[in-house]
Design an enzyme around this catalytic site. Structure first.
Site, PDB file in Angstrom:
ATOM      1  N   ASP A  67       4.515  -2.724  -0.854  1.00  0.00           N
ATOM      2  CA  ASP A  67       3.420  -3.490  -1.444  1.00  0.00           C
ATOM      3  C   ASP A  67       3.769  -4.966  -1.591  1.00  0.00           C
ATOM      4  O   ASP A  67       4.937  -5.366  -1.437  1.00  0.00           O
ATOM      5  CB  ASP A  67       3.017  -2.894  -2.800  1.00  0.00           C
ATOM      6  CG  ASP A  67       4.213  -2.416  -3.629  1.00  0.00           C
ATOM      7  OD1 ASP A  67       5.335  -2.862  -3.351  1.00  0.00           O
ATOM      8  OD2 ASP A  67       4.006  -1.599  -4.532  1.00  0.00           O
ATOM      9  N   ASN A 136       3.061   4.557 -15.592  1.00  0.00           N
ATOM     10  CA  ASN A 136       1.829   5.366 -15.589  1.00  0.00           C
ATOM     11  C   ASN A 136       1.809   6.354 -14.419  1.00  0.00           C
ATOM     12  O   ASN A 136       0.773   6.932 -14.115  1.00  0.00           O
ATOM     13  CB  ASN A 136       0.598   4.454 -15.517  1.00  0.00           C
ATOM     14  CG  ASN A 136       0.579   3.590 -14.264  1.00  0.00           C
ATOM     15  OD1 ASN A 136       1.412   3.745 -13.371  1.00  0.00           O
ATOM     16  ND2 ASN A 136      -0.366   2.673 -14.177  1.00  0.00           N
ATOM     17  N   HIS A 138       2.444   5.628 -11.227  1.00  0.00           N
ATOM     18  CA  HIS A 138       2.053   5.123  -9.906  1.00  0.00           C
ATOM     19  C   HIS A 138       3.232   5.135  -8.940  1.00  0.00           C
ATOM     20  O   HIS A 138       4.376   4.956  -9.340  1.00  0.00           O
ATOM     21  CB  HIS A 138       1.399   3.733  -9.976  1.00  0.00           C
ATOM     22  CG  HIS A 138       2.303   2.595 -10.333  1.00  0.00           C
ATOM     23  ND1 HIS A 138       1.862   1.464 -11.002  1.00  0.00           N
ATOM     24  CD2 HIS A 138       3.618   2.363 -10.103  1.00  0.00           C
ATOM     25  CE1 HIS A 138       2.859   0.622 -11.157  1.00  0.00           C
ATOM     26  NE2 HIS A 138       3.937   1.147 -10.624  1.00  0.00           N
ATOM     27  N   GLU A 143      -2.464   3.061  -8.548  1.00  0.00           N
ATOM     28  CA  GLU A 143      -2.681   3.240  -9.975  1.00  0.00           C
ATOM     29  C   GLU A 143      -3.471   4.536 -10.214  1.00  0.00           C
ATOM     30  O   GLU A 143      -4.056   5.098  -9.279  1.00  0.00           O
ATOM     31  CB  GLU A 143      -3.442   2.030 -10.529  1.00  0.00           C
ATOM     32  CG  GLU A 143      -2.721   0.690 -10.335  1.00  0.00           C
ATOM     33  CD  GLU A 143      -1.512   0.489 -11.261  1.00  0.00           C
ATOM     34  OE1 GLU A 143      -0.792   1.458 -11.564  1.00  0.00           O
ATOM     35  OE2 GLU A 143      -1.280  -0.664 -11.661  1.00  0.00           O
TER      36      GLU A 143
HETATM   37  C1  F6R Z   1       7.502  -1.493  -6.113  1.00  0.00           C
HETATM   38  C2  F6R Z   1       6.516  -0.476  -6.418  1.00  0.00           C
HETATM   39  C3  F6R Z   1       6.322   0.106  -7.778  1.00  0.00           C
HETATM   40  C4  F6R Z   1       7.619   0.319  -8.548  1.00  0.00           C
HETATM   41  C5  F6R Z   1       7.335   0.887  -9.937  1.00  0.00           C
HETATM   42  C6  F6R Z   1       8.583   1.033 -10.755  1.00  0.00           C
HETATM   43  O1  F6R Z   1       7.468  -1.863  -4.754  1.00  0.00           O
HETATM   44  O2  F6R Z   1       5.802  -0.115  -5.534  1.00  0.00           O
HETATM   45  O3  F6R Z   1       5.636   1.320  -7.668  1.00  0.00           O
HETATM   46  O4  F6R Z   1       8.453   1.175  -7.840  1.00  0.00           O
HETATM   47  O5  F6R Z   1       6.428   0.078 -10.614  1.00  0.00           O
HETATM   48  O6  F6R Z   1       9.097  -0.234 -11.043  1.00  0.00           O
HETATM   49  P1  F6R Z   1      10.497  -0.421 -11.763  1.00  0.00           P
HETATM   50  O7  F6R Z   1      11.536   0.020 -10.793  1.00  0.00           O
HETATM   51  O8  F6R Z   1      10.589  -1.904 -12.018  1.00  0.00           O
HETATM   52  O9  F6R Z   1      10.473   0.404 -13.007  1.00  0.00           O
END
Ligand code: F6R
Length: 268
Positions: A67, A136, A138, A143
């Site tokens: 992303d 959450n 994702h 989301e």
């Molecule tokens: C990042 C992504 C997100 C993260 C998720 C966890 O490219 O796609 O889904 O993997 O938000 O983020 P952290 O590792 O910062 O807890």
């Protein structure tokens, strides 16, 4: 899903980097799907170390990131483009033309989504997809409520994601966190041949339990991994602490070498 529980963040980084390293050894021109965020930081450090000390060779590896924020230029210090170069690409021998991230500055974002899917398909699909999980549930920026079969798309970030990202990045300033992202869909992720999700810390324990042991639901998009035939979930003790079947997962891991022995015996 294979559930692997390791002691702590450091052990998790070792484990994840070993899986990725093995993938590259086995198939030097592997197509890797990569994630940003705080969870994979040490894993990328280990890969850089493996490149420097053991010659782990990225020269034929191709990468696709999950992303990118929409509206953030590549050279912005909070862009995922910047993050990946800072943490990994600038320190290994990957060819710049083999690095792919969604274009956060695309003039036509919807066409850019379709182009990204086509590029992944042209590369032969993703061999190994690395994932983190959001508070959450994702995966990528899918989301709650996102299609569990969808392709790369544009998503509005939830207020929680905006505030999580502000806390960890953007110097805590929510106003600066982009509200839109271009993200691989859950369908794109499920199409990867192997999936490796990593999660650490008590703050992830409840959502880990929800996506591993709860119902398959678009409200927790990581639960879609229950449908993936080759998904490994690597957790530290804290992130695993709310799993109900934790003893079984530990038992399965402890039986791995027994299974190898049994297979050898049967093959004789
Ligand atoms: C990042 C992504 C997100 C993260 C998720 C966890 O490219 O796609 O889904 O993997 O938000 O983020 P952290 O590792 O910062 O807890």
């Amino acid at each position: 899903m294979e559930i692997v529980i390791v002691q702590d963040r450091a052990a998790l980084a070792d484990y994840a980097a070993q899986i990725i390293g093995k993938q590259i050894h086995t198939k030097p021109d592997s197509v890797l799907g990569l994630a940003t965020g705080s969870t994979p930081v040490e894993t990328y450090q280990r890969l850089v170390e493996a490149h420097k000390s053991k010659g782990l060779d990225f020269s034929k590896v191709r990468t696709f990131n999950l992303d990118e924020y929409l509206g953030l230029p590549r050279d912005h210090n909070q862009s995922y483009h910047f993050f990946m170069h800072d943490r990994l690409f600038n320190h290994v021998n990957i060819a710049p033309e083999n690095v792919n991230l969604p274009d956060g500055m695309a003039m036509d974002p919807e066409t850019a989504c379709a182009d990204y899917e086509n590029k992944i398909a042209d590369a032969g699909g993703i061999d190994l997809q690395l994932l983190g999980v959001g508070g959450n549930g994702h995966i990528a920026f899918n989301e709650p409520g996102s299609s569990l079969a969808g392709p790369t798309t544009i998503k509005v970030l939830t207020r929680q994601t905006v505030s999580d990202n502000a806390r960890l990045f953007f110097d805590g300033n929510e106003e600066e966190v982009p509200k839109f992202a271009i993200t691989m869909g859950v369908g794109s992720i499920l199409a990867a041949r192997k999936v490796l999700l990593i999660a650490t810390g008590t703050e992830k324990a409840a959502i880990v339990r929800a996506f591993v042991e709860g119902p398959l639901t678009a409200s927790v998009t990581a639960s879609a991994l229950q449908m993936h035939p080759n998904a490994t979930i690597v957790l530290d003790e804290e992130a695993a602490s709310k799993l109900e079947n934790i003893e079984y997962y530990r038992w399965v891991q402890s039986q791995k070498s027994e299974y190898e022995k049994l297979k050898n015996r049967l093959a004789k």
